[in-house]
Motif scaffolding. Structure first.
Motif, PDB file in Angstrom:
ATOM      1  N   GLU A 140       0.907  -1.326  -0.089  1.00 30.96           N
ATOM      2  CA  GLU A 140      -0.046   0.014   0.076  1.00 30.96           C
ATOM      3  C   GLU A 140       0.950   1.315  -0.036  1.00 30.96           C
ATOM      4  N   HIS A 170      -2.624   7.989  -0.587  1.00 35.35           N
ATOM      5  CA  HIS A 170      -3.766   6.904  -0.975  1.00 35.35           C
ATOM      6  C   HIS A 170      -5.068   7.437  -1.287  1.00 35.35           C
ATOM      7  N   THR A 184      -4.540   0.666  -5.886  1.00 36.37           N
ATOM      8  CA  THR A 184      -5.061   1.260  -4.373  1.00 36.37           C
ATOM      9  C   THR A 184      -6.661   0.655  -4.531  1.00 36.37           C
ATOM     10  N   SER A 230      -6.148  -5.307  -3.043  1.00 35.56           N
ATOM     11  CA  SER A 230      -4.921  -5.612  -1.954  1.00 35.56           C
ATOM     12  C   SER A 230      -5.065  -7.115  -1.714  1.00 35.56           C
TER      13      SER A 230
END
Length: 332
Positions: free
Chosen positions: A25, A31, A106, A109
């Protein structure tokens, strides 16, 4: 039927996956999902304050919450579409691929959930139940303070199973049809759901639309997940026949319209019972829940992700390219 768009779109998928596996990340300050979360918090406070002394408070919150959910999702889609197309027109193919890969990463994950779960397993391996409970509380909404080791492991496996759908498969599913804007719009709705779609008095009306949209968008991916998870369970040498049996029997045991599918498949494949106290039980306790079972669940979702990409996602991208969809979408 130009080949360039499909090569670029598959390259974006490959690079984004590579970024996730190797780097993980980005910092919170960079983010996009964190930024979206801040916007949601900001407007939630405004709506709640505006409704405090209003007659018809519940209706007001339901309407404003719906406007927030729909408006923010559309806005994010438009902004991401503009950024991706402009990066192509102004800076060329290479920059378009780099920017799109960074944004796509983003929205899903693989590594983050793996890291969260392994941190918990390390504490359990050391018999540090309190630390394991604390780490678990960061990824589940239930009260973890008095959970036994088996309950902690059950919660971990439930998280792994559910996150395969809303953390990996769904955003990539919408990438396959609508590219970066689709993936980011899904992540926006999922973030809204995780932040305001609760059934308590404070959030109940405000998050109504967010919950509905999240349920609708996850409906197809959740059901598709059964194919890839069962195939992965077969590859891992687990009990795929029992996975089919349990998902047919137990998938409706959860309050969620979608979450019961991947969780019951995992319970059946591992021959264990997953339980959230006073909420649901999935599967049969044919075998004990162990740390190794939890590690196997991580392996199953990783292999299922690979199977999904190769057997579904890439073919969809290629088929849509045959019909010039990507040229129409991006005007290239």
């Amino acid at each position: 039927m130009p080949l360039e768009p499909v090569i670029e779109i598959i390259s974006i998928l490959f690079i984004a996956t590579l970024i996730d596996i190797t780097i993980g990340e980005p910092p919170n300050r960079m983010h996009p999902v964190v930024m979206i979360g801040r916007i949601i918090k900001f407007f939630t406070k405004i709506i709640k304050n505006a409704s405090r002394y209003r007659i018809g408070k519940e209706t007001f919150e339901k309407v404003m919450g719906s406007i927030l959910a729909l408006g923010l999702t559309v806005m994010v889609g438009v902004v991401v579409y503009y950024v991706s197309t402009q990066s192509f027109y102004l800076l060329g193919t290479v920059f378009f691929v780099i920017v799109s890969s960074a944004i796509l990463k983003t929205t899903f994950s693989i590594r983050a959930m793996d890291n969260h779960i392994r941190e918990i397993l390390v504490e359990l391996d050391k018999n540090n139940l309190n630390n394991a409970r604390t780490n678990l509380s960061k990824i589940v909404s239930r009260d973890t303070r008095n959970l036994s080791e088996s309950r902690i492991l059950s919660a971990c496996i439930e998280c792994v199973s559910e996150s395969f759908v809303d953390g990996i498969l769904s955003p990539l599913f919408y990438y396959g049809f609508l590219n970066i804007p689709g993936s980011m719009m899904y992540r926006t709705i999922n973030t809204l759901d995780s932040m305001i779609a609760y059934k308590d008095d404070y959030h109940n009306k405000l998050g109504w639309m967010s919950a509905k949209l999240d349920t609708i968008l996850n409906a197809i991916p959740a059901r598709l997940s059964s194919v890839f998870m069962i195939a992965s369970i077969m590859v891992c040498g687990q009990d795929w026949k029992n996975a089919i049996k349990i998902v047919k029997r137990d998938y409706q045991n959860t309050e969620s319209f979608n979450a019961g599918i991947p969780m019951s498949i995992m319970a059946g494949g591992l021959n264990i019972q997953l339980e959230k106290i006073d909420h649901y039980k999935l599967g049969d306790m044919n075998e004990q829940i162990t740390i190794q079972k939890c590690k196997t669940s991580l392996k199953i979702t990783k292999i299922a992700t690979l199977i999904f990409m190769i057997s579904f996602l890439i073919p969809v991208i290629i088929i849509l390219n045959y019909f010039n969809w990507w040229t129409i979408l991006f005007g290239i």
